[in-house]
Design a protein around this motif. Structure first.
Motif, PDB file in Angstrom:
ATOM      1  N   SER A 229      59.406 -23.434   9.785  1.00 48.97           N
ATOM      2  CA  SER A 229      59.718 -24.687  10.473  1.00 48.97           C
ATOM      3  C   SER A 229      60.758 -24.428  11.550  1.00 48.97           C
ATOM      4  CB  SER A 229      60.252 -25.742   9.486  1.00 48.97           C
ATOM      5  OG  SER A 229      61.536 -25.373   9.018  1.00 48.97           O
ATOM      6  N   TRP A 230      60.881 -25.364  12.478  1.00 47.47           N
ATOM      7  CA  TRP A 230      61.900 -25.264  13.513  1.00 47.47           C
ATOM      8  C   TRP A 230      63.292 -25.307  12.905  1.00 47.47           C
ATOM      9  CZ3 TRP A 230      61.214 -26.205  19.105  1.00 47.47           C
ATOM     10  CH2 TRP A 230      59.872 -26.106  19.498  1.00 47.47           C
ATOM     11  N   ALA A 231      63.465 -26.177  11.893  1.00 47.64           N
ATOM     12  CA  ALA A 231      64.784 -26.325  11.280  1.00 47.64           C
ATOM     13  C   ALA A 231      65.229 -25.026  10.609  1.00 47.64           C
ATOM     14  CB  ALA A 231      64.763 -27.462  10.258  1.00 47.64           C
ATOM     15  N   ALA A 232      64.285 -24.306   9.994  1.00 45.66           N
ATOM     16  CA  ALA A 232      64.632 -23.057   9.335  1.00 45.66           C
ATOM     17  C   ALA A 232      65.037 -21.990  10.334  1.00 45.66           C
ATOM     18  CB  ALA A 232      63.447 -22.556   8.506  1.00 45.66           C
ATOM     19  N   MET A 233      64.525 -22.100  11.559  1.00 45.75           N
ATOM     20  CA  MET A 233      64.798 -21.078  12.561  1.00 45.75           C
ATOM     21  C   MET A 233      66.115 -21.296  13.301  1.00 45.75           C
ATOM     22  SD  MET A 233      62.288 -19.782  15.605  1.00 45.75           S
ATOM     23  CE  MET A 233      62.276 -21.401  16.339  1.00 45.75           C
TER      24      MET A 233
END
Length: 275
Positions: A229-233
Motif C-alpha cells: 500500500s502507499w501508506a506502508a511505503m
C-alpha cells in the motif's frame, strides 16, 4: 523504487527492480563497424541528473549579484557549506585544488539518489522495459564513480608527492625510527606497504559496492512496500530521503580522507603558521 512502480511493472510482466539494467537502445559507433553503444535506463537517468545539475547552476549564475538572493543565494550557501566541510577533512591546500571534484561527485550522487525516488521511475516503460532507473541502483554507474576517483587519486598523489615519495611513504619506515631499529623493521614495513597497495586497489570497488548496495536495497524495499500500500511505503520513502543524503556525504568523506591520508600534512598551512 517509485510510487506505484510494482503494480505498473507487474502489468508489463516485470518482477520489480533487478540487478541488471535493461538496454533500451543501441547506437552504432561511427568508424567502428559492427560495434554499438548500448544505452540502458540507468544511463538515461545519469544523463538527466547531469542535465538537471547543469541547468540549476546556469540559472543560479545567470545574473550574478554582489549581494546574492534567491537561487544564487541558496546555491552559494550550499557550496560554502560543502567547501568548509571538505576543508575540514583535507586541509586548506587540498581543498583549494580539488574541491571541484568533491562538490561535483556529492551533487551528482545526491541528485541521482533523489531522482530515483520520483513517481514514474520504474513504471514508465519503453517496449516493455522500464524507461528510467535510479542511476546509483546500477553497479556499473557506481563502478564508474569508484574507478574514476581511483584514477584521479593516483594523478593527484603523483602530483603532490611524486613517485619516489609515494614509494617511501608506502613501504618505508614510519614513526621517525632511526639507527638499527629502522633497518631491522624494514621487512615488516615492506609487508605493511603491500597490504596498503592491496587496500588502494580495493578502494574503488568498495566505494562502488557501498553506494550501490545501499541505494539498490532501498529502492527494492520501496517497490515491495508499494505492492502492499502507499501508506506502508511512506515511512520508507522518508528513510530513503535521509539515506540518499547520507550516502552522498559518505562517498565525499571517504574520497577526501583517502586523499588526505596519502598526501599527509598541509605544507601551505604550516608555512603560514610559521610566519
Amino acid at each position: 523504487m517509485m510510487l506505484g512502480g510494482v503494480a505498473s511493472a507487474s502489468e508489463h510482466g516485470h518482477a520489480g527492480l533487478t540487478s541488471n539494467s535493461p538496454v533500451l537502445w543501441e547506437i552504432d559507433i561511427p568508424f567502428w563497424e559492427g560495434h554499438t553503444l548500448p544505452i540502458n535506463n540507468s544511463l538515461v537517468m545519469f544523463a538527466i541528473a547531469v542535465i538537471f545539475i547543469t541547468i540549476l547552476l546556469r540559472l543560479a549564475s545567470r545574473r550574478m549579484q554582489r549581494i546574492p538572493s534567491g537561487l544564487q543565494n541558496f546555491v552559494e550557501w550550499v557550496f560554502e557549506l560543502l567547501y568548509n566541510f571538505v576543508e575540514g577533512l583535507t586541509g586548506r591546500k587540498l581543498a583549494k585544488k580539488y574541491f571541484w571534484y568533491f562538490a561535483t561527485v556529492f551533487l551528482f550522487i545526491l541528485i541521482s539518489n533523489y531522482l530515483g525516488l520520483l513517481p514514474g521511475v520504474g513504471s514508465i516503460t519503453y517496449e516493455g522495459e522500464p524507461l528510467l532507473r535510479g542511476a546509483n541502483a546500477d553497479f556499473n554507474v557506481t563502478l564508474f564513480l569508484g574507478f574514476s576517483y581511483a584514477i584521479l587519486w593516483f594523478i593527484w598523489v603523483m602530483k603532490e608527492q611524486g613517485p619516489w615519495h609515494f614509494i617511501t611513504h608506502t613501504f618505508g619506515p614510519k614513526g621517525g625510527l632511526t639507527g638499527f631499529l629502522k633497518y631491522a623493521l624494514l621487512p615488516i614495513f615492506f609487508f605493511v606497504g603491500l597490504i596498503e597497495i592491496l587496500s588502494i586497489c580495493v578502494r574503488p570497488v568498495a566505494l562502488a559496492a557501498r553506494l550501490f548496495g545501499n541505494i539498490f536495497a532501498g529502492e527494492s524495499i520501496l517497490e515491495q512496500m508499494g505492492a502492499i500500500s502507499w501508506a506502508a511505503m511512506l515511512p520508507f520513502m522518508f528513510l530513503e530521503i535521509v539515506v540518499g543524503f547520507v550516502q552522498a556525504l559518505v562517498f565525499l568523506m571517504l574520497t577526501a580522507i583517502f586523499l588526505k591520508t596519502q598526501v599527509g600534512g598541509d605544507e601551505e598551512e604550516e608555512g603560514e603558521s610559521a610566519h
